[in-house]
Every structure is written in structure tokens, then in C-alpha cells.
Scaffold this active site. Structure first.
Site, short mmCIF file in Angstrom:
data_model
loop_
_atom_site.label_atom_id
_atom_site.label_comp_id
_atom_site.label_asym_id
_atom_site.label_seq_id
_atom_site.Cartn_x
_atom_site.Cartn_y
_atom_site.Cartn_z
CB SER A 1 -0.98 0.00 1.18
OG SER A 1 -0.30 0.12 2.41
CG LEU B 1 18.33 -4.74 2.94
CD1 LEU B 1 17.94 -3.32 2.59
CD2 LEU B 1 18.32 -5.63 1.70
CG ASN C 1 12.60 0.91 6.20
OD1 ASN C 1 11.79 0.29 5.49
ND2 ASN C 1 12.72 0.66 7.50
CG HIS D 1 10.39 1.25 12.00
ND1 HIS D 1 10.55 -0.11 11.91
CD2 HIS D 1 10.17 1.52 13.30
CE1 HIS D 1 10.45 -0.65 13.12
NE2 HIS D 1 10.22 0.32 13.99
C1 GRF Z 1 4.05 -0.55 6.89
O1 GRF Z 1 3.36 -0.39 8.09
C2 GRF Z 1 5.49 -0.20 7.05
O2 GRF Z 1 5.73 0.76 8.03
C3 GRF Z 1 6.11 -1.50 7.50
O3 GRF Z 1 5.40 -2.50 6.82
C4 GRF Z 1 4.10 -2.01 6.45
C5 GRF Z 1 4.00 -2.17 4.97
O4 GRF Z 1 2.71 -2.01 4.47
N1 GRF Z 1 7.52 -1.47 7.26
P1 GRF Z 1 2.47 -2.02 2.89
O5 GRF Z 1 3.09 -3.29 2.35
O6 GRF Z 1 3.11 -0.79 2.31
O7 GRF Z 1 0.97 -2.02 2.73
#
Ligand code: GRF
Length: 194
Positions: free
Chosen positions: A13, A97, A111, A113
């Protein structure tokens, strides 16, 4: 043309939010930026269909096909390099990684988080925030360094932790903010260097 490569493992997403914002705001015309590829380490990642629907080329490189983290990262780097990326975006990419990989993309590897770093590095951030009675949770976009969930913070957003919250409810609330700040942070990466 400046290429972005987005790495995913699941729903995708955040990837879709970045791609939709890029299209809506015309990043290609404005900044000469395009999303060249979405690469998943999991063949079953739902984000692959989402990327295809958005007209973005997808690739799968399963970590299960490799004997070591180093071998997988080397193969992943080779796939990414085909696109000569200016930026590599980790969007729910659930792999640690290797230092060599991180060093290679230093300064152009982002990234997101799901916590207000430096609080709650690692996994299960929402449940841990609920268990500790936090009143506020959130999300962070950061540069990736060799140390997990560290690196310069580029953007953050906070949300309330509400009475009766479950990890899923809180995650959904956080995700809506991720979909705003991740595209903004990627736009700033290019706009600020234009
Ligand atoms: C997000 O909450 C992100 O912070 C974490 O994994 C989730 C990924 O969601 N690292 P999506 O795959 O982008 O829907």
C-alpha cells in the site's frame, strides 16, 4: 530520467501511495522521476498485482532460492542495478539487508518504519506501544544505515493510541499517515536536490 526502484514483501500500500502521488503530481514532468520497477522477495506479495494495475513493471526474487543472506543481496543488487536507480525505496520490505548492500546505496536508500523512531525499533511495534500504555504512536521515514531502523529521520507522523486499540486497529491508523508522509519524503528527496 531518474529511476526509483521500490522493494516490497506484502500488501504494497505504501508503494501504491507513492506511485499514485507521483502520477497525480506529475513527477516525471516536474522532476524527471519515474518508478522503474517494483521488486518483491515474496512471489505471493499482494502488492505485485497492485503495481501491475498501476502500470509498473514487477519482478520477483525469492530469498528462499538462495543459501545465504549475502547471496540473495548480491542477486537483488544485480536486479536493482539494471534500472540504474537514483533512489531505492523499501516499502514493507521484510528483510534485513547486508552491510555491503546498505553501503552501496548509502544516501539513496529509504525505509518506512511503523513507530516514532528511535522508539520501538524492530518488530511488533504497535503491540509493544499498546502494552506499554503509550498515548501516541506513529511512523518514521528514514535513511537506511547498517544498524536496523537507525539513520537520519526524514519525516514522521504521530497518531493517538485510543482506548481499546488492538495492534491491527493502531496499524491501520498509522498506515493512513504512512500513505501521506512516504510520498512526501520521496518527493522531497528529488525536489530538494533539483
Ligand atoms: C508498513 O506499516 C510499514 O511501516 C512497515 O510495513 C508495512 C507495509 O505495508 N515497514 P504495505 O506493504 O506498504 O501495505
Amino acid at each position: 530520467m531518474k529511476n526509483i526502484v521500490i522493494l516490497i514483501s506484502g500488501g504494497g500500500s505504501n508503494m501504491a501511495a507513492i506511485a499514485q502521488t507521483a502520477r497525480k503530481e506529475g513527477w516525471q514532468g516536474k522532476f524527471g522521476v519515474r518508478i522503474a520497477a517494483v521488486i518483491s522477495n515474496r512471489p505471493e506479495a499482494k502488492g505485485l498485482a497492485l503495481a501491475n494495475a498501476l502500470g509498473i513493471g514487477t519482478e520477483v526474487l525469492s530469498h528462499r532460492d538462495f543459501d545465504s543472506r549475502e547471496a540473495f543481496d548480491a542477486a537483488l543488487m544485480a536486479r536493482i542495478e539494471v534500472h540504474s536507480p537514483s533512489l531505492v525505496v523499501l516499502a514493507g520490505f521484510m528483510r534485513i539487508l547486508t552491510p555491503g548492500f546498505v553501503r552501496h546505496y548509502a544516501g539513496r536508500l529509504l525505509n518506512i518504519h511503523p513507530s516514532l523512531l528511535p522508539a520501538f525499533t524492530g518488530l511488533h511495534t504497535h503491540q509493544r506501544a499498546i502494552d506499554l500504555g503509550c498515548k501516541v504512536a506513529g511512523t518514521t521515514v528514514h535513511q537506511v544505515t547498517a544498524e536496523l531502523d537507525h539513520g537520519d529521520i526524514l519525516a514522521q507522523a504521530a497518531v493517538p493510541v485510543l482506548p481499546g486499540d488492538t495492534a491491527d486497529l493502531l496499524a491501520a491508523r498509522v498506515l493512513t499517515q504512512e500513505h501521506l508522509i512516504y510520498p512526501q519524503a520521496v518527493r522531497s528527496f528529488f525536489a530538494d536536490s533539483a
